[in-house]
Write an enzyme that holds these catalytic residues in place. Structure first.
Site, PDB file in Angstrom:
ATOM      1  CG  HIS A 122      -1.747   1.214   1.398  1.00  0.00           C
ATOM      2  ND1 HIS A 122      -3.050   1.283   0.976  1.00  0.00           N
ATOM      3  CD2 HIS A 122      -1.466   2.421   1.950  1.00  0.00           C
ATOM      4  CE1 HIS A 122      -3.535   2.482   1.257  1.00  0.00           C
ATOM      5  NE2 HIS A 122      -2.585   3.205   1.847  1.00  0.00           N
ATOM      6  CD  GLU A 123       1.451   3.578   3.721  1.00  0.00           C
ATOM      7  OE1 GLU A 123       1.521   4.612   3.022  1.00  0.00           O
ATOM      8  OE2 GLU A 123       0.501   3.369   4.498  1.00  0.00           O
ATOM      9  CG  HIS A 132      -6.051   6.365   0.326  1.00  0.00           C
ATOM     10  ND1 HIS A 132      -5.935   7.386   1.222  1.00  0.00           N
ATOM     11  CD2 HIS A 132      -5.082   5.481   0.666  1.00  0.00           C
ATOM     12  CE1 HIS A 132      -4.961   7.126   2.067  1.00  0.00           C
ATOM     13  NE2 HIS A 132      -4.417   5.977   1.740  1.00  0.00           N
ATOM     14  CB  CYS A 133      -8.649   2.042  -3.943  1.00  0.00           C
ATOM     15  SG  CYS A 133      -9.884   1.041  -4.760  1.00  0.00           S
TER      16      CYS A 133
END
Length: 154
Positions: A122-123, A132-133
């Protein structure tokens, strides 16, 4: 002494990044966290300061850097100055940081390994410019959107 991540966590993060992004991952020697990043009131390290510090230490032959610590990290979120986080990444940047500290809460060793690998993906995604999703379950979902078992607030 600052807590260092478990060797199994390092291996899980490295394997997760290699598998998801098909990128070369190189482990650099451990270094102490910078003193200016320490936030004494809650005994946490400021993630945004760590991002800047990491970006300055990116090896000349590197593209991105991920700092991994077992110390608790935080950032500002709305009116909260010291919000504990699992990780933070600079969008379309060169650095991100994650902590295994919060990933360990109420978790088996296997869950900790899975969480830290997902947080790393993620990061690092942010450093590639991913936002972001809004889709629940997406690896790029904001922590407020992730299932409660994967999220730890302050």
């Amino acid at each position: 002494m600052q807590p260092a991540p478990d060797a199994r966590v390092l291996a899980a993060v490295s394997a997760g990044l290699r598998a998801f992004y098909s990128i070369e991952v190189r482990m650099l020697p451990a270094v102490p966290l910078p003193k200016p990043a320490y936030c004494r009131p809650r005994q946490r390290w400021r993630a945004e300061i760590l991002l800047d510090w990491l970006a300055q230490r990116l090896p000349s032959d590197g593209a991105k850097t991920l700092g991994l610590t077992a110390a608790d990290i935080s950032t500002s979120k709305g009116a909260v100055h010291d919000w504990g986080v699992l990780g933070l990444g600079s969008v379309d940047g060169r650095s991100c940081v994650l902590s295994s500290f919060r990933a360990q809460k109420h978790a088996t060793q296997q869950v900790v390994l899975e969480r830290t690998a997902k947080i790393a993906v993620h990061e690092v995604g942010h450093t590639f410019g991913l936002q972001h999703c809004p889709t629940p379950g997406c690896l790029m979902a904001d922590d407020r959107e992730r299932p409660a078992a994967e999220t730890e607030a302050t």
